[in-house]
Scaffold this motif. Structure first.
Motif, PDB file in Angstrom:
ATOM      1  N   VAL A 105       0.861  -1.185   0.000  1.00 27.23           N
ATOM      2  CA  VAL A 105       0.000   0.000   0.000  1.00 27.23           C
ATOM      3  C   VAL A 105       0.894   1.231   0.000  1.00 27.23           C
ATOM      4  N   THR A 106       0.603   2.175  -0.879  1.00 19.29           N
ATOM      5  CA  THR A 106       1.375   3.402  -0.963  1.00 19.29           C
ATOM      6  C   THR A 106       0.436   4.585  -1.153  1.00 19.29           C
ATOM      7  N   GLY A 107       1.000   5.787  -1.052  1.00 15.23           N
ATOM      8  CA  GLY A 107       0.158   6.973  -1.114  1.00 15.23           C
ATOM      9  C   GLY A 107       0.266   7.760  -2.401  1.00 15.23           C
ATOM     10  N   SER A 108       1.069   7.287  -3.356  1.00 12.68           N
ATOM     11  CA  SER A 108       1.246   8.047  -4.595  1.00 12.68           C
ATOM     12  C   SER A 108       1.545   7.099  -5.740  1.00 12.68           C
ATOM     13  N   SER A 109       1.025   7.447  -6.913  1.00 13.86           N
ATOM     14  CA  SER A 109       1.289   6.655  -8.119  1.00 13.86           C
ATOM     15  C   SER A 109       2.364   7.297  -8.991  1.00 13.86           C
ATOM     16  N   VAL A 110       2.947   8.405  -8.540  1.00 19.39           N
ATOM     17  CA  VAL A 110       3.946   9.125  -9.324  1.00 19.39           C
ATOM     18  C   VAL A 110       5.152   8.227  -9.577  1.00 19.39           C
ATOM     19  N   GLY A 111       5.493   8.058 -10.831  1.00 21.38           N
ATOM     20  CA  GLY A 111       6.627   7.229 -11.202  1.00 21.38           C
ATOM     21  C   GLY A 111       6.308   5.758 -11.283  1.00 21.38           C
ATOM     22  N   LEU A 112       5.106   5.366 -10.880  1.00 19.71           N
ATOM     23  CA  LEU A 112       4.734   3.948 -10.899  1.00 19.71           C
ATOM     24  C   LEU A 112       4.008   3.570 -12.180  1.00 19.71           C
ATOM     25  N   VAL A 113       3.202   4.484 -12.689  1.00 22.40           N
ATOM     26  CA  VAL A 113       2.464   4.243 -13.918  1.00 22.40           C
ATOM     27  C   VAL A 113       2.845   5.325 -14.931  1.00 22.40           C
ATOM     28  N   PRO A 114       2.774   5.039 -16.227  1.00 19.86           N
ATOM     29  CA  PRO A 114       3.095   6.062 -17.228  1.00 19.86           C
ATOM     30  C   PRO A 114       2.151   7.253 -17.100  1.00 19.86           C
ATOM     31  N   PRO A 115       2.621   8.461 -17.410  1.00 17.43           N
ATOM     32  CA  PRO A 115       1.779   9.655 -17.268  1.00 17.43           C
ATOM     33  C   PRO A 115       0.480   9.578 -18.058  1.00 17.43           C
ATOM     34  N   ASP A 116       0.516   8.902 -19.206  1.00 15.73           N
ATOM     35  CA  ASP A 116      -0.689   8.820 -20.031  1.00 15.73           C
ATOM     36  C   ASP A 116      -1.466   7.532 -19.813  1.00 15.73           C
ATOM     37  N   SER A 117      -1.145   6.810 -18.740  1.00 13.78           N
ATOM     38  CA  SER A 117      -1.822   5.536 -18.477  1.00 13.78           C
ATOM     39  C   SER A 117      -3.286   5.777 -18.137  1.00 13.78           C
ATOM     40  N   ARG A 130     -14.738  -6.039  -0.557  1.00 17.02           N
ATOM     41  CA  ARG A 130     -16.010  -5.647   0.069  1.00 17.02           C
ATOM     42  C   ARG A 130     -16.013  -4.148   0.302  1.00 17.02           C
ATOM     43  N   SER A 131     -17.157  -3.511   0.009  1.00 19.16           N
ATOM     44  CA  SER A 131     -17.288  -2.064   0.175  1.00 19.16           C
ATOM     45  C   SER A 131     -18.410  -1.802   1.176  1.00 19.16           C
ATOM     46  N   PRO A 132     -18.104  -1.653   2.476  1.00 20.83           N
ATOM     47  CA  PRO A 132     -19.151  -1.540   3.504  1.00 20.83           C
ATOM     48  C   PRO A 132     -20.125  -0.393   3.279  1.00 20.83           C
ATOM     49  N   GLU A 133     -19.595   0.779   2.972  1.00 20.01           N
ATOM     50  CA  GLU A 133     -20.475   1.951   2.804  1.00 20.01           C
ATOM     51  C   GLU A 133     -20.652   2.353   1.346  1.00 20.01           C
ATOM     52  N   GLY A 134     -20.086   1.574   0.419  1.00 22.38           N
ATOM     53  CA  GLY A 134     -20.072   1.997  -0.970  1.00 22.38           C
ATOM     54  C   GLY A 134     -18.878   2.902  -1.199  1.00 22.38           C
ATOM     55  N   GLY A 135     -18.485   3.069  -2.435  1.00 20.55           N
ATOM     56  CA  GLY A 135     -17.338   3.931  -2.685  1.00 20.55           C
ATOM     57  C   GLY A 135     -16.938   3.921  -4.139  1.00 20.55           C
ATOM     58  N   ALA A 136     -15.787   4.501  -4.406  1.00 19.66           N
ATOM     59  CA  ALA A 136     -15.268   4.602  -5.762  1.00 19.66           C
ATOM     60  C   ALA A 136     -13.759   4.421  -5.730  1.00 19.66           C
ATOM     61  N   ALA A 137     -13.247   3.868  -6.808  1.00 21.18           N
ATOM     62  CA  ALA A 137     -11.806   3.642  -6.920  1.00 21.18           C
ATOM     63  C   ALA A 137     -11.406   3.790  -8.380  1.00 21.18           C
ATOM     64  N   ILE A 138     -10.103   3.878  -8.616  1.00 20.59           N
ATOM     65  CA  ILE A 138      -9.574   3.858  -9.967  1.00 20.59           C
ATOM     66  C   ILE A 138      -8.583   2.709 -10.074  1.00 20.59           C
ATOM     67  N   VAL A 139      -8.474   2.167 -11.268  1.00 21.60           N
ATOM     68  CA  VAL A 139      -7.637   0.986 -11.489  1.00 21.60           C
ATOM     69  C   VAL A 139      -6.639   1.273 -12.603  1.00 21.60           C
ATOM     70  N   TYR A 140      -5.366   0.982 -12.331  1.00 20.84           N
ATOM     71  CA  TYR A 140      -4.319   1.071 -13.347  1.00 20.84           C
ATOM     72  C   TYR A 140      -3.802  -0.344 -13.627  1.00 20.84           C
ATOM     73  N   GLU A 141      -3.588  -0.655 -14.897  1.00 20.39           N
ATOM     74  CA  GLU A 141      -3.019  -1.952 -15.266  1.00 20.39           C
ATOM     75  C   GLU A 141      -1.757  -1.809 -16.106  1.00 20.39           C
ATOM     76  N   SER A 142      -1.284  -0.579 -16.279  1.00 19.90           N
ATOM     77  CA  SER A 142      -0.030  -0.324 -16.990  1.00 19.90           C
ATOM     78  C   SER A 142       0.965   0.289 -16.013  1.00 19.90           C
ATOM     79  N   PHE A 143       2.200  -0.171 -16.090  1.00 15.03           N
ATOM     80  CA  PHE A 143       3.224   0.286 -15.154  1.00 15.03           C
ATOM     81  C   PHE A 143       4.447   0.790 -15.911  1.00 15.03           C
ATOM     82  N   ALA A 144       5.218   1.639 -15.242  1.00 16.09           N
ATOM     83  CA  ALA A 144       6.402   2.243 -15.842  1.00 16.09           C
ATOM     84  C   ALA A 144       7.578   1.281 -15.754  1.00 16.09           C
ATOM     85  N   VAL A 145       7.475   0.196 -16.493  1.00 16.05           N
ATOM     86  CA  VAL A 145       8.539  -0.812 -16.538  1.00 16.05           C
ATOM     87  C   VAL A 145       9.064  -0.899 -17.965  1.00 16.05           C
TER      88      VAL A 145
END
Length: 261
Positions: free
Chosen positions: A114-126, A204-219
């Motif tokens: 678990v981390t707090g930032s996606s900077v440098g992990l996924v391509p900028p245009d991902s 499981r989403s107890p109260e409901g919610g929203a998320a974003i998903v990335y499947e491309s990485f800066a490798v």
């Protein structure tokens, strides 16, 4: 115990039982004893078990089963090694994780984090795929086909993760079976979770919610994916052909005829 009108042939259901237990590794004499107690003549039972064990179809299946057992044993070995590592029972959390640490310590090691930032992990245009859940929504046990970065935007997400080495213990299950290792994590808004390819997860989403998903990485290489059932495989080498003019191998003799289902 035998087919009507054919007292020297085991009934199909008993032949299937014999083959299933031979593949499981049961001893011939144990199978003969069960058949005898069920009313099958002892000599017929012994000949029937021997005939199934010598059948080329069975021998081919036995080799495939042996390979599967070796692979399962290897997965169990990986599990034993994983459980000896420090922190194997929890998912590491980092408010900020450099791309170098993310990839070397987790992505390429096939470990969640678990981390707090996606900077440098996924391509900028991902592209980021949105993921919305109604209150109380739950997802059954699901395989991770590609490395996935799940970023929580709204609400809480409660997940159970099962390591890839437990594949043979969770296939076909809708929830994590008893005794299977699992890692639990609660994801809050602003946090991102790496779901490693080959792992399994419930959501499981107890109260409901929203998320974003990335499947491309800066490798540097292509993103890997897991295909549990390849479309096809090349056949193994063909057996040596019998020289022209040579006599065929004699048919097995004995009291059991090779009737087919």
């Amino acid at each position: 115990m035998t087919e009507a009108g054919k007292p020297d042939v085991l009934a199909p259901e008993w032949r299937r039982w014999v083959v299933e237990n031979l593949l499981r590794g049961s001893e011939t004499e144990d199978l003969v004893a069960v058949l005898s107690r069920a009313g099958v003549d002892t000599e017929l039972a012994r000949a029937a078990v021997r005939a199934e064990a010598e059948d080329p179809c069975f021998q081919g299946a036995a080799r495939a089963v042996a390979m599967q057992r070796k692979l399962e044993g290897l997965l169990d070995l990986y599990g034993d090694l994983h459980r000896q590592s420090e922190g194997h029972a929890r998912i590491a959390r980092h408010e900020h994780l450099s791309p170098e640490d993310f990839f070397e310590r987790y992505y390429f090691q096939n470990l969640p984090v678990v981390t707090g930032s996606s900077v440098g992990l996924v391509p900028p245009d991902s592209p980021a795929v949105p993921w919305r859940d109604a209150p109380g929504a739950a997802r059954a046990l699901t395989p991770v086909r590609r490395n996935t970065l799940l970023g929580q935007v709204q609400g809480r997400a409660c997940l159970e993760l099962v390591p890839a080495y437990a594949l043979h213990r969770v296939s076909g299950a809708e929830s994590v079976p008893e005794g299977v290792p699992r890692l639990e994590v609660e994801l809050r808004p602003g946090e991102l979770l790496l779901l490693p390819v080959g792992w399994w997860f419930t959501h499981r989403s107890p109260e409901g919610g929203a998320a974003i998903v990335y499947e491309s990485f800066a490798v540097p290489g292509p993103d890997v994916s897991w295909t549990p059932r390849p479309e096809s495989r090349e056949p193994t080498p063909v057996p040596l052909q019998r020289p022209a003019g040579a006599a065929a191998a004699p048919s097995p003799s004995g009291p059991v005829s090779r009737a087919r289902d």
